[in-house]
Structure formats: structure tokens, C-alpha cells
Design an enzyme around this catalytic site. Structure first.
Site, PDB file in Angstrom:
ATOM      1  N   ASP A 120       0.852  -1.190   0.000  1.00 15.55           N
ATOM      2  CA  ASP A 120       0.000   0.000   0.000  1.00 15.55           C
ATOM      3  C   ASP A 120       0.886   1.239   0.000  1.00 15.55           C
ATOM      4  OD1 ASP A 120      -2.319   1.710   0.287  1.00 15.55           O
ATOM      5  OD2 ASP A 120      -3.322   0.007   1.222  1.00 15.55           O
TER       6      ASP A 120
ATOM      7  N   GLY B 195       4.490   1.565  -1.900  1.00 16.01           N
ATOM      8  CA  GLY B 195       4.568   2.011  -3.286  1.00 16.01           C
ATOM      9  C   GLY B 195       3.201   2.346  -3.833  1.00 16.01           C
TER      10      GLY B 195
ATOM     11  N   PHE C 276       0.341   1.203  -6.715  1.00 17.21           N
ATOM     12  CA  PHE C 276      -0.012   0.098  -7.605  1.00 17.21           C
ATOM     13  C   PHE C 276      -0.219   0.564  -9.047  1.00 17.21           C
ATOM     14  CE2 PHE C 276      -4.031   0.567  -4.880  1.00 17.21           C
ATOM     15  CZ  PHE C 276      -4.601   1.546  -5.672  1.00 17.21           C
TER      16      PHE C 276
ATOM     17  N   HIS D 133     -12.804  -1.243  -7.506  1.00 18.00           N
ATOM     18  CA  HIS D 133     -14.044  -0.445  -7.627  1.00 18.00           C
ATOM     19  C   HIS D 133     -13.823   1.036  -7.344  1.00 18.00           C
ATOM     20  CE1 HIS D 133     -15.560  -0.853  -3.139  1.00 18.00           C
ATOM     21  NE2 HIS D 133     -14.375  -0.300  -3.205  1.00 18.00           N
TER      22      HIS D 133
END
Length: 341
Positions: A203, A228, A230, A248
Site C-alpha cells: 500500500d 509504493g 499500484f 471499484h
């Protein structure tokens, strides 16, 4: 349509639906006042509660009378108030507490939902307009509220993790990466269920610096964190990647970018689990994802998706759809994907 007969039952039903936020706001207030915590060790008089919560006694009574009328706390014949099972979900720092969700959803989230018309008219994000910044920047600028949101997601997540563990076998995987894993609740549950596996919570830096302090002692030799974005790079060559309630949050272009980063990191034969609501194609039928989708629209660029929409994203990312696995709730179906080449 203009000459429909007056139907009192429908009028009152609509009245109740419109007024539903009254209960939600009352819950937010008792959460802010720590009423459940004050009642944790036994029933108390209104005078005691008012003194300990530093509130006006008459106003507090009106609040507690209303919440007790919908099953939250219990008003006793002797004038005292008592904590009941429903009210206990608002206790602080207990597994499955919904209190952080009440603070977030009726706190910083509330202006966004009140601004929903703006989003419908413009196609833009109501939260951004209400707060002058994206939800992600908001939490970076307000880290205490960001920590509360992590607790909120963990509290809601706790109610669905058991269902996920029951329907999916994690034991074949040696290394598992939880993408956007927040405070690690999902990965911790998986590692408890799969004693031979190791895991990584991935995360943002400001998130995992908190997560690393929350790894249970018995999991510290099997669980690490990695910081980091994503959108750029995630840990490579794990057997299984999973991401719950993350895809989502992003529109199709952004979601595709995340999935392509996953594809790049995955070895051939590696699996990816997308855990999200999968909206039913049935018209006019209730589905938790349909209302959750409005919340997502109010807060982010994302949306809840049908299985067809997920399949299109998965294919475009170069992954292969394997199967859809339903769990005990409509907000957390599992979409299993694989990297074939």
C-alpha cells in the site's frame, strides 16, 4: 401518471426512506460521544452519561430515546440506559467495530453524498467538489482521519472475511501479496487460515508505516509490508495476488492500468483475486452493489461492475478469467484470474 390515486402507504414508505438519514446522523453522534464505551461496564443514569460525555442532559436524553427506539441501546424503567448487542457494535477498538465507519461515513464522506446531484449532472466526483481535493489527497492531508478509515474498512471487512476464507483455499500458495491491503486485516486472516504461506501487505507509504506496527506477533515471521503505488510497481513473482475493494475505486482506464501492473509482476501461472461486488444483471432486483455504487460515485472515479465489465477489463489486461466465486455477501464476490503467458 399525473392522476395516480393518493396512496397513504406509499407516501409513508417514501417518507421513511427519505428520513432514513436521521437515524444515520444519530448513530454518528452517539459514536462521536463514545456512548457505547461509557456504557461498556454497566448501565448508567442520564445524569452520569451527560457528565461523562460533557453534553446537555435534556438534549442527550432526546438522542438516546431516539436511538433506543430503533434498537440501539436500551432505556430501562429506572431511567438508566444500558448497552445492548446492537449498540455494542459501536464500541471502540474491538474486532468488527462499526464505530470508525460511522465516524467516516457520516463525517468527511457525508458532504460528498449530499453533493450527489453535482456528480450526476457533471460526471465528476462529488467528494472532490465538496472538499476541493480527491479523497486520496484528503487522507494524506488528514492522516488521523485516514487511520480511522483504515479501521472502518477493517471493521466492515471483518464481517466478510470469514465468508472469503470459507469459500477459497489459500493453502496452495507460498507467497501472497495483498494489493492495497490497508491495515492488513485481509492478509492476516488468510495467513491464519494458511499456516505455510507468507504474505506482503502492499500500500501507500503513509498506510504501511502504520500497518507494520499492527502485524500480530505470531505472524511477524510470515508477514511483511511493501510501500509504493499500484499504478507503478508491485512486488513480483508471488504465487497469488489479491485486491479487495480496490478496483471499484477507479474508472476503467485507471483499473486497467492497475491490472496491467499486476500482469507485469505476476509469473506465468500466477493467480489474481479481485474481491469486489459483482452487480447482478437482473433488472429492478435489489443488490447491495447497486447502492454501494452510488457511494463509490460520490467518493471516487470508480464504480461497481457487472461480471461482463470485469471480464472485459481482465481480458484487456492480458489476464484470463477463471471463475466467479460467491461469498456470504453481495459486496465481496471473488473473481479469480490467471496469467497464462
Amino acid at each position: 401518471m399525473k392522476n395516480l390515486p393518493n396512496n397513504p402507504e406509499l407516501t409513508f414508505k417514501m417518507y421513511e426512506m427519505i428520513s432514513g438519514y436521521w437515524v444515520a446522523c444519530a448513530i454518528h453522534t452517539v459514536a462521536q460521544l463514545d456512548i457505547a464505551d461509557l456504557l461498556a461496564n454497566g448501565s448508567k443514569t442520564l445524569t452520569e452519561l451527560a457528565k461523562e460525555s460533557q453534553t446537555d442532559q435534556t438534549s442527550l436524553y432526546r438522542l438516546l430515546r431516539a436511538t433506543a427506539s430503533v434498537g440501539i441501546f436500551e432505556e430501562l424503567p429506572d431511567g438508566k440506559f444500558r448497552l445492548n448487542d446492537l449498540g455494542s457494535t459501536l464500541l471502540s477498538d474491538v474486532p468488527g467495530s462499526i464505530k470508525p465507519w460511522a465516524l467516516a461515513n457520516l463525517g468527511e464522506h457525508f458532504p460528498a453524498f449530499g453533493n450527489l446531484t453535482y456528480g450526476i449532472k457533471t460526471g465528476k466526483v462529488p467528494f472532490d467538489d465538496a472538499h476541493g481535493k480527491s479523497v486520496w489527497d484528503y487522507y494524506k492531508d488528514n492522516p488521523d482521519e485516514g487511520v480511522n478509515l483504515m479501521k472502518a474498512m477493517a471493521g466492515v471487512s471483518g464481517a466478510v472475511l470469514k465468508g472469503i476464507i470459507e469459500v477459497y483455499d489459500f493453502s496452495p500458495y507460498k507467497t501472497i501479496v495483498d494489493i492495497g491491503g490497508g491495515n492488513g486485516a485481509m492478509l492476516f486472516s488468510v495467513l491464519y487460515a494458511s499456516p505455510s504461506s507468507k504474505g506482503i501487505v502492499f500500500d501507500e507509504p503513509y498506510v504501511v508505516e502504520k500497518t507494520v506496527t499492527q502485524i500480530p506477533e505470531e505472524l511477524k515471521d510470515r508477514c511483511t509490508v511493501y510501500a509504493g503505488s499500484f499504478f507503478n510497481k508491485i512486488p513480483a513473482n508471488a504465487d497469488l495476488y489479491m485486491t479487495k475493494w480496490v478496483i471499484h475505486d477507479w474508472n476503467d482506464a485507471e483499473s486497467l492500468a492497475i491490472l496491467k501492473v499486476c500482469h507485469k509482476a505476476m509469473p506465468v501461472g500466477g493467480k489474481l483475486l479481485i474481491i469486489d461486488s459483482v452487480i447482478s444483471d437482473e433488472l429492478n432486483q435489489p443488490h447491495a452493489g447497486k447502492l454501494l455504487d452510488l457511494n463509490i460515485m460520490a467518493m471516487t472515479t470508480g464504480k461497481e461492475r457487472t461480471l461482463k465489465e470485469f471480464k472485459n477489463l481482465i481480458k484487456e489486461a492480458g489476464l484470463s478469467f477463471k471463475r466467479l466465486i460467491n461469498t456470504n455477501t453481495e459486496v465481496s464476490s471473488i473473481i479469480e484470474c490467471e496469467k497464462l503467458s
